[in-house]
Design a protein around this motif. Structure first.
Motif, PDB file in Angstrom:
ATOM      1  N   ALA A  26       0.853  -1.185   0.000  1.00  0.00           N
ATOM      2  CA  ALA A  26       0.000   0.000   0.000  1.00  0.00           C
ATOM      3  C   ALA A  26       0.894   1.241   0.000  1.00  0.00           C
ATOM      4  N   PHE A  27       0.509   2.226  -0.788  1.00  0.00           N
ATOM      5  CA  PHE A  27       1.271   3.454  -0.899  1.00  0.00           C
ATOM      6  C   PHE A  27       0.497   4.581  -0.211  1.00  0.00           C
ATOM      7  N   TYR A  28       1.228   5.362   0.583  1.00  0.00           N
ATOM      8  CA  TYR A  28       0.610   6.466   1.311  1.00  0.00           C
ATOM      9  C   TYR A  28       1.256   7.765   0.867  1.00  0.00           C
ATOM     10  N   ARG A  29       0.420   8.750   0.627  1.00  0.00           N
ATOM     11  CA  ARG A  29       0.902  10.104   0.363  1.00  0.00           C
ATOM     12  C   ARG A  29       0.025  11.048   1.159  1.00  0.00           C
ATOM     13  N   SER A  30       0.646  11.776   2.053  1.00  0.00           N
ATOM     14  CA  SER A  30      -0.080  12.720   2.900  1.00  0.00           C
ATOM     15  C   SER A  30      -0.575  13.883   2.048  1.00  0.00           C
ATOM     16  N   PRO A  31      -1.813  14.319   2.289  1.00  0.00           N
ATOM     17  CA  PRO A  31      -2.293  15.513   1.574  1.00  0.00           C
ATOM     18  C   PRO A  31      -1.346  16.681   1.842  1.00  0.00           C
ATOM     19  N   ILE A  32      -1.167  17.525   0.835  1.00  0.00           N
ATOM     20  CA  ILE A  32      -0.204  18.631   0.936  1.00  0.00           C
ATOM     21  C   ILE A  32      -0.505  19.555   2.108  1.00  0.00           C
ATOM     22  N   ASP A  33      -1.763  19.835   2.362  1.00  0.00           N
ATOM     23  CA  ASP A  33      -2.120  20.767   3.429  1.00  0.00           C
ATOM     24  C   ASP A  33      -2.143  20.125   4.816  1.00  0.00           C
ATOM     25  N   ALA A  34      -1.942  18.816   4.879  1.00  0.00           N
ATOM     26  CA  ALA A  34      -1.958  18.116   6.168  1.00  0.00           C
ATOM     27  C   ALA A  34      -0.536  17.743   6.583  1.00  0.00           C
ATOM     28  N   GLN A  35      -0.353  17.556   7.857  1.00  0.00           N
ATOM     29  CA  GLN A  35       0.944  17.126   8.358  1.00  0.00           C
ATOM     30  C   GLN A  35       0.983  15.600   8.320  1.00  0.00           C
ATOM     31  N   MET A  36       2.110  15.059   7.866  1.00  0.00           N
ATOM     32  CA  MET A  36       2.241  13.610   7.764  1.00  0.00           C
ATOM     33  C   MET A  36       2.331  12.987   9.147  1.00  0.00           C
ATOM     34  N   VAL A  37       1.641  11.871   9.315  1.00  0.00           N
ATOM     35  CA  VAL A  37       1.755  11.108  10.552  1.00  0.00           C
ATOM     36  C   VAL A  37       3.183  10.578  10.604  1.00  0.00           C
ATOM     37  N   PRO A  38       3.921  10.826  11.694  1.00  0.00           N
ATOM     38  CA  PRO A  38       5.299  10.347  11.748  1.00  0.00           C
ATOM     39  C   PRO A  38       5.352   8.817  11.690  1.00  0.00           C
ATOM     40  N   MET A  39       6.011   8.302  10.653  1.00  0.00           N
ATOM     41  CA  MET A  39       6.164   6.858  10.469  1.00  0.00           C
ATOM     42  C   MET A  39       7.592   6.572  10.060  1.00  0.00           C
ATOM     43  N   ASP A  40       8.148   5.527  10.633  1.00  0.00           N
ATOM     44  CA  ASP A  40       9.479   5.066  10.275  1.00  0.00           C
ATOM     45  C   ASP A  40       9.408   3.599   9.886  1.00  0.00           C
ATOM     46  N   ALA A  41      10.409   3.142   9.147  1.00  0.00           N
ATOM     47  CA  ALA A  41      10.469   1.735   8.765  1.00  0.00           C
ATOM     48  C   ALA A  41      10.416   0.869  10.021  1.00  0.00           C
ATOM     49  N   GLY A  42       9.552  -0.142   9.981  1.00  0.00           N
ATOM     50  CA  GLY A  42       9.390  -1.039  11.117  1.00  0.00           C
ATOM     51  C   GLY A  42       8.217  -0.709  12.013  1.00  0.00           C
ATOM     52  N   ASP A  43       7.588   0.447  11.811  1.00  0.00           N
ATOM     53  CA  ASP A  43       6.431   0.836  12.627  1.00  0.00           C
ATOM     54  C   ASP A  43       5.199   0.039  12.205  1.00  0.00           C
ATOM     55  N   ALA A  58      -3.126   3.793   0.893  1.00  0.00           N
ATOM     56  CA  ALA A  58      -3.400   3.872   2.325  1.00  0.00           C
ATOM     57  C   ALA A  58      -3.895   5.277   2.655  1.00  0.00           C
ATOM     58  N   HIS A  59      -4.894   5.342   3.518  1.00  0.00           N
ATOM     59  CA  HIS A  59      -5.459   6.624   3.953  1.00  0.00           C
ATOM     60  C   HIS A  59      -5.598   6.610   5.472  1.00  0.00           C
ATOM     61  N   ASN A  60      -5.523   7.780   6.080  1.00  0.00           N
ATOM     62  CA  ASN A  60      -5.738   7.947   7.524  1.00  0.00           C
ATOM     63  C   ASN A  60      -4.897   6.981   8.371  1.00  0.00           C
ATOM     64  N   PRO A  61      -3.587   6.939   8.155  1.00  0.00           N
ATOM     65  CA  PRO A  61      -2.776   6.011   8.952  1.00  0.00           C
ATOM     66  C   PRO A  61      -2.752   6.409  10.423  1.00  0.00           C
ATOM     67  N   ARG A  62      -2.761   5.395  11.278  1.00  0.00           N
ATOM     68  CA  ARG A  62      -2.682   5.594  12.720  1.00  0.00           C
ATOM     69  C   ARG A  62      -1.562   4.714  13.258  1.00  0.00           C
ATOM     70  N   LEU A  63      -0.635   5.327  13.942  1.00  0.00           N
ATOM     71  CA  LEU A  63       0.496   4.596  14.503  1.00  0.00           C
ATOM     72  C   LEU A  63       0.018   3.734  15.658  1.00  0.00           C
ATOM     73  N   ILE A  64       0.247   2.426  15.571  1.00  0.00           N
ATOM     74  CA  ILE A  64      -0.119   1.491  16.631  1.00  0.00           C
ATOM     75  C   ILE A  64       1.060   1.302  17.580  1.00  0.00           C
ATOM     76  N   ALA A  65       2.245   1.054  17.003  1.00  0.00           N
ATOM     77  CA  ALA A  65       3.452   0.874  17.824  1.00  0.00           C
ATOM     78  C   ALA A  65       4.685   1.206  16.990  1.00  0.00           C
ATOM     79  N   GLU A  66       5.641   1.873  17.622  1.00  0.00           N
ATOM     80  CA  GLU A  66       6.873   2.256  16.936  1.00  0.00           C
ATOM     81  C   GLU A  66       7.894   1.126  16.960  1.00  0.00           C
ATOM     82  N   GLY A  67       8.590   0.944  15.837  1.00  0.00           N
ATOM     83  CA  GLY A  67       9.735   0.040  15.773  1.00  0.00           C
ATOM     84  C   GLY A  67       9.473  -1.404  16.152  1.00  0.00           C
ATOM     85  N   VAL A  68       8.271  -1.894  15.905  1.00  0.00           N
ATOM     86  CA  VAL A  68       7.938  -3.269  16.274  1.00  0.00           C
ATOM     87  C   VAL A  68       8.688  -4.270  15.407  1.00  0.00           C
TER      88      VAL A  68
END
Length: 121
Positions: A26-43, A58-68
């Motif tokens: 799935a590919f995610y691209r944050s809308p230009i006027d919105a701030q990207m949800v902080p995501m790192d590889a492994g999250d 992908a739309h409306n991503p929600r971080l469940i856990a970092e670096g899992v």
């Protein structure tokens, strides 16, 4: 849907996510006027999914856990190094797809001791 972030770029506001159903990425691209949800590889993330021209978005991503799963992107990259041999001239191509046979690097021991029913008689 749940997934693991394989790659993200905060400056470009983009991310690539491996989905829990092991289907297409799935590919995610944050809308230009919105701030990207902080995501790192492994999250581990949860997101809404839609299709657009055979591409999962992908739309409306929600971080469940970092670096899992921090080792997942490297693990997938290591598995991706598969030896292939070029198609022979006798192989037919169907449509625009090219069929590439995979060369086995080892033989399976599973069929090693198989005996045909003709040799048992």
């Amino acid at each position: 849907m749940f997934g693991v972030v394989l790659w993200s770029d905060e400056e470009e506001h983009k991310a690539v996510i491996w989905c829990e159903d092991h289907g297409d990425l799935a590919f995610y691209r944050s809308p230009i006027d919105a701030q990207m949800v902080p995501m790192d590889a492994g999250d581990w993330v949860e997101f809404d999914l839609s299709m657009d021209r055979n591409m999962r978005l992908a739309h409306n991503p929600r971080l469940i856990a970092e670096g899992v799963f921090p080792e997942l992107p490297e693990s997938i990259g290591a598995v991706g190094t598969v030896q292939v041999s070029p198609a022979t001239p006798t192989q037919k191509h169907r449509g625009s797809a090219e069929i590439i046979p995979f060369a086995a690097s080892h033989t399976s021991g599973r069929n090693k001791h198989r005996t045909s029913t003709a040799s048992r008689a």
